[in-house]
Enzyme design. Sequence first.
Site, PDB file in Angstrom:
ATOM      1  N   THR A  30       0.840  -1.199   0.000  1.00 12.31           N
ATOM      2  CA  THR A  30       0.000   0.000   0.000  1.00 12.31           C
ATOM      3  C   THR A  30       0.872   1.245   0.000  1.00 12.31           C
ATOM      4  O   THR A  30       1.969   1.237   0.552  1.00 12.31           O
ATOM      5  CB  THR A  30      -0.951   0.042   1.220  1.00 12.31           C
ATOM      6  OG1 THR A  30      -1.731   1.256   1.156  1.00 12.31           O
ATOM      7  CG2 THR A  30      -0.208   0.006   2.538  1.00 12.31           C
ATOM      8  N   GLY A  53      -1.456   6.079   6.222  1.00 10.77           N
ATOM      9  CA  GLY A  53      -2.283   5.738   7.384  1.00 10.77           C
ATOM     10  C   GLY A  53      -2.394   4.219   7.539  1.00 10.77           C
ATOM     11  O   GLY A  53      -2.198   3.663   8.620  1.00 10.77           O
ATOM     12  N   LYS A  54      -2.695   3.541   6.415  1.00  7.07           N
ATOM     13  CA  LYS A  54      -2.809   2.079   6.446  1.00  7.07           C
ATOM     14  C   LYS A  54      -1.479   1.448   6.825  1.00  7.07           C
ATOM     15  O   LYS A  54      -1.433   0.498   7.603  1.00  7.07           O
ATOM     16  CB  LYS A  54      -3.197   1.549   5.067  1.00  7.07           C
ATOM     17  CG  LYS A  54      -4.621   1.757   4.657  1.00  7.07           C
ATOM     18  CD  LYS A  54      -4.812   1.024   3.342  1.00  7.07           C
ATOM     19  CE  LYS A  54      -6.201   1.192   2.788  1.00  7.07           C
ATOM     20  NZ  LYS A  54      -6.387   0.413   1.562  1.00  7.07           N
ATOM     21  N   ASP A  93      -8.088  -4.069   0.902  1.00 11.46           N
ATOM     22  CA  ASP A  93      -9.031  -3.136   0.298  1.00 11.46           C
ATOM     23  C   ASP A  93     -10.096  -2.899   1.354  1.00 11.46           C
ATOM     24  O   ASP A  93     -10.550  -3.840   2.018  1.00 11.46           O
ATOM     25  CB  ASP A  93      -9.641  -3.685  -0.987  1.00 11.46           C
ATOM     26  CG  ASP A  93     -10.286  -2.570  -1.785  1.00 11.46           C
ATOM     27  OD1 ASP A  93      -9.595  -1.579  -2.105  1.00 11.46           O
ATOM     28  OD2 ASP A  93     -11.493  -2.657  -2.079  1.00 11.46           O
ATOM     29  N   GLY A 119      -8.801   9.257   6.433  1.00  5.38           N
ATOM     30  CA  GLY A 119     -10.049   8.962   5.721  1.00  5.38           C
ATOM     31  C   GLY A 119     -11.286   9.446   6.466  1.00  5.38           C
ATOM     32  O   GLY A 119     -11.386  10.605   6.872  1.00  5.38           O
TER      33      GLY A 119
END
Length: 200
Positions: free
Chosen positions: A7, A11-12, A69, A153
Amino acid sequence: MKILLGTNNDGKLREMRAILASLPAELVSPAELGLDIYVEEEGSTYSENATLKAGAYSRASGLITLADDSGLAVDCLRGEPGVYSKRYLPRPDATDAERRAYLLQKLSDKPRPWRAHFHCTVAVVVPGGTVRLFDGDCFGEVIPEERGQNGFGYDPIFLLRDINRTMAELSMEEKNHVSHRARALRAAYPALVRLIDEGS
Ligand code: IMP
């Protein structure tokens, strides 16, 4: 052994690194490998997109790769934005703040509470081999005012009803106890340990 976290979302990446920190493997990002690829999320399901991302990064790196995802599904919008959460505003340069404002505008004439849940599917791909999928959900409510500075997000407008705090009001450690991504990654954890054992 290296495991690639497929990714480019900072943040992820931060969350994945923290949740998987105790794995007996080196967790690397695409940037750390000098990989600059963009994977078009052309699937219509979380599973398809997670598999597309993990597969592309795994082919490019030759490493066992994990990609997710994820998205936010709002009940009264029949699950929107869901798998399209990142592209809810079709402008490629749209910011998270603009996407939150767009969602709130869509909700403005709907009666509250705006029940919603985050979903995450994690794909683990072994180069030239198998794909395994793991899921996690986190249930709550979208609220009309932003609260909190953490996360990314839709976190500032996603309320965890039982503790009356938004996801953005949680520390990363707290978010990683309850989030959809944490649940999916914890489900993937034993399979990752087995792959590391087999490869070492
Ligand atoms: P994708 O998984 O790269 O398609 O991106 C999913 C999109 O869903 C993100 O860009 C965010 O807008 C949203 N999303 C996914 N997980 C989270 C989360 O943990 N907090 C807030 N928003 C999230």
